[in-house]
Design a protein around this motif. Structure first.
Motif, short mmCIF file in Angstrom:
data_model
loop_
_atom_site.label_atom_id
_atom_site.label_comp_id
_atom_site.label_asym_id
_atom_site.label_seq_id
_atom_site.Cartn_x
_atom_site.Cartn_y
_atom_site.Cartn_z
N ASN A 147 -5.77 -0.18 0.08
CA ASN A 147 -4.83 -0.07 -1.01
C ASN A 147 -3.65 -1.05 -1.38
O ASN A 147 -3.35 -1.32 -2.39
CB ASN A 147 -4.22 1.45 -1.16
CG ASN A 147 -5.20 2.58 -1.01
OD1 ASN A 147 -6.22 2.34 -1.67
ND2 ASN A 147 -4.67 3.76 -0.40
N LYS A 148 -3.06 -1.54 -0.33
CA LYS A 148 -2.07 -2.54 -0.44
C LYS A 148 -2.69 -3.82 -0.80
O LYS A 148 -1.84 -4.41 -1.70
CB LYS A 148 -1.40 -2.56 1.14
CG LYS A 148 -0.22 -3.61 0.93
CD LYS A 148 0.96 -3.30 0.29
CE LYS A 148 1.97 -4.36 0.35
NZ LYS A 148 3.11 -4.02 -0.88
N HIS A 167 -5.22 -4.00 -2.99
CA HIS A 167 -5.52 -3.81 -4.37
C HIS A 167 -4.37 -3.90 -4.90
O HIS A 167 -4.17 -4.65 -6.10
CB HIS A 167 -6.18 -2.54 -4.57
CG HIS A 167 -6.59 -2.06 -5.96
ND1 HIS A 167 -7.37 -2.89 -6.57
CD2 HIS A 167 -5.83 -1.38 -6.89
CE1 HIS A 167 -7.32 -2.41 -7.96
NE2 HIS A 167 -6.54 -1.48 -8.00
N GLY A 168 -3.02 -3.47 -4.46
CA GLY A 168 -1.92 -3.64 -5.49
C GLY A 168 -1.29 -4.80 -5.31
O GLY A 168 -0.87 -5.35 -6.57
N GLU A 169 -1.42 -5.87 -4.33
CA GLU A 169 -1.24 -7.17 -4.45
C GLU A 169 -2.02 -7.95 -5.33
O GLU A 169 -1.45 -8.75 -6.12
CB GLU A 169 -1.15 -7.85 -2.87
CG GLU A 169 -0.23 -7.26 -2.15
CD GLU A 169 0.89 -7.32 -2.14
OE1 GLU A 169 1.45 -8.71 -2.88
OE2 GLU A 169 1.81 -6.81 -2.09
N LYS A 170 -3.26 -7.59 -5.63
CA LYS A 170 -4.01 -8.20 -6.47
C LYS A 170 -3.79 -7.90 -8.21
O LYS A 170 -3.71 -8.88 -8.88
CB LYS A 170 -5.65 -7.99 -6.42
CG LYS A 170 -6.41 -8.59 -5.14
CD LYS A 170 -7.73 -7.89 -4.98
CE LYS A 170 -8.40 -8.68 -3.97
NZ LYS A 170 -9.94 -8.30 -3.87
N THR A 171 -3.16 -6.99 -8.08
CA THR A 171 -2.65 -6.42 -9.45
C THR A 171 -1.52 -7.35 -10.16
O THR A 171 -1.33 -7.30 -11.23
CB THR A 171 -2.44 -5.13 -9.66
OG1 THR A 171 -1.50 -4.64 -8.75
CG2 THR A 171 -3.70 -4.25 -9.57
N LEU A 172 -0.79 -7.77 -9.34
CA LEU A 172 0.43 -8.56 -9.65
C LEU A 172 -0.18 -9.94 -10.17
O LEU A 172 0.93 -10.71 -10.81
CB LEU A 172 0.97 -9.07 -8.37
CG LEU A 172 1.74 -7.84 -7.51
CD1 LEU A 172 2.39 -8.30 -6.24
CD2 LEU A 172 2.76 -7.32 -8.23
N GLY A 173 -1.11 -10.34 -9.97
CA GLY A 173 -1.90 -11.58 -10.65
C GLY A 173 -1.82 -12.90 -10.19
O GLY A 173 -2.93 -13.54 -9.92
N PRO A 193 -0.98 -13.08 -6.14
CA PRO A 193 -0.43 -12.62 -4.89
C PRO A 193 -0.29 -13.72 -4.04
O PRO A 193 -0.83 -14.74 -3.99
CB PRO A 193 -1.61 -11.61 -4.53
CG PRO A 193 -2.77 -12.13 -5.16
CD PRO A 193 -2.30 -12.79 -6.50
N TYR A 244 -1.71 -11.81 1.43
CA TYR A 244 -3.01 -11.32 1.32
C TYR A 244 -3.82 -11.50 2.58
O TYR A 244 -4.70 -10.70 2.94
CB TYR A 244 -3.44 -12.33 0.03
CG TYR A 244 -4.89 -11.55 -0.27
CD1 TYR A 244 -5.15 -10.33 -1.05
CD2 TYR A 244 -6.20 -12.17 0.40
CE1 TYR A 244 -6.40 -9.76 -1.27
CE2 TYR A 244 -7.22 -11.69 0.00
CZ TYR A 244 -7.41 -10.62 -0.82
OH TYR A 244 -8.55 -9.96 -1.01
#
Length: 321
Positions: free
Chosen positions: A142-143, A145-151, A153, A158
């Protein structure tokens, strides 16, 4: 009613355990080997020691007393909690909890503790640690995935998360391999029988064997279904309360999840399960309700096969389950 000269309720914490007997006498001992010996020496010959299942803390004391031929009972904490609620007690201390456990055992028949052998104890430890690592694995995913959504990361963050995830997954595999090894050594025949059920996966079969101690802890399939927490509960009262029926969810969550995953395959390849699923859907019920019914059917089939010692046969299992 338990026929013992004296009943001792025990409330265990990390460093000490509190004891209250049938006469209301209170004592406290250290939660270590010396404390166990001191407590055991103070017990009369026909004593019954009752404690709650508290994860790790109760296990050592229960094992020690059992090995000293002292009668021990490990009860469900939820049962004691409900007992306290019925008494409308507002006091919450270690002493009051020990007293409540003693009173509970005085008015209710409690099961005697049977010590687990080393392999069974190790299997339970392995399963607990696997469950912890699985939660960590989910959190890391989940973490990431959340880092990827930052554009954009951080590469350092990562890669660190990725290394941690691989390490946790490696540990899970090592533990699962050891668990499988032990079960095959102890219950290879039963494991083969359970895996013969269409839709029953290897992980689910292994977990069933470990949690039920080879199905020896249950007298019938209904008890097993209740233990797993997939039996429905009615929510009706008078003319105003008409709630939807739900499963109890009071059993092992991991086992329920594995059974639910198995139910999809069972609907396709297990004739009895497919018939139940189609019958419930035809009545206009939800797919989830139908899949829960399939889980119940799988458990009943597993119980019938484990107790009979015979491999899966479509017509034979349908009669027993």
């Amino acid at each position: 009613m338990n026929k013992c000269s004296q009943i001792y309720g025990v409330d265990i914490s990390k460093n000490v355990f509190d004891v209250v007997d049938s006469q209301g006498n209170h004592s406290q001992f250290k939660n270590d080997g010396n404390g166990f010996k001191t407590f055991q020496k103070a017990l009369p010959a026909d004593a019954l020691v009752v404690m709650e299942a508290t994860g790790y803390y109760h296990y050592r004391l229960a094992q020690f007393l059992y090995e000293q031929s002292v009668k021990v009972s490990v009860v469900n904490p939820l049962s004691v909690k409900r007992f306290i609620q019925m008494k409308l007690s507002r006091i919450k201390t270690d002493k009051s909890d020990a007293k409540a456990i003693c009173e509970y055992a005085t008015v209710n028949e409690v099961p005697l503790y049977t010590a687990r052998d080393k392999n069974q104890a190790e299997c339970l430890q392995l399963m607990r640690l696997i469950d912890i690592y699985l939660k960590q694995s989910t959190a890391l995913k989940n973490k990431m995935h959340g880092e990827k959504t930052l554009g954009k990361p951080s590469k350092v963050v990562y890669h660190s998360l990725n290394r941690s995830l691989k390490a946790v997954q490696k540990e899970i595999q090592i533990l699962e391999d050891r668990l499988t090894e032990i079960v095959k050594e102890e219950q290879q025949k039963q494991l083969t029988l359970l895996k013969s059920i269409p839709g029953m996966g290897s992980k689910t079969a292994i977990m069933l064997i470990v949690l039920t101690d080879g199905f020896s802890n249950f007298e019938d399939a209904r008890q097993l279904c209740s233990y797993t927490g997939i039996t429905p509960t009615l929510r009706e009262s008078g003319i105003s309360v008409r709630g939807r029926s739900r499963i109890t969810k009071m059993g092992n969550a991991k086992l329920r999840n594995l059974l639910f995953m198995c139910s999809f395959s069972a609907c396709k390849h297990n004739k009895a399960c497919r018939e139940i699923y189609e019958r419930i859907i035809a009545k206009g019920k939800s797919k989830k309700l139908a899949l829960i019914a399939v889980c119940n059917k799988l458990l009943k089939q597993a119980f019938a096969i484990a107790k009979s010692g015979l491999p899966y046969e479509e017509n034979f299992v349908s009669r027993l389950a």
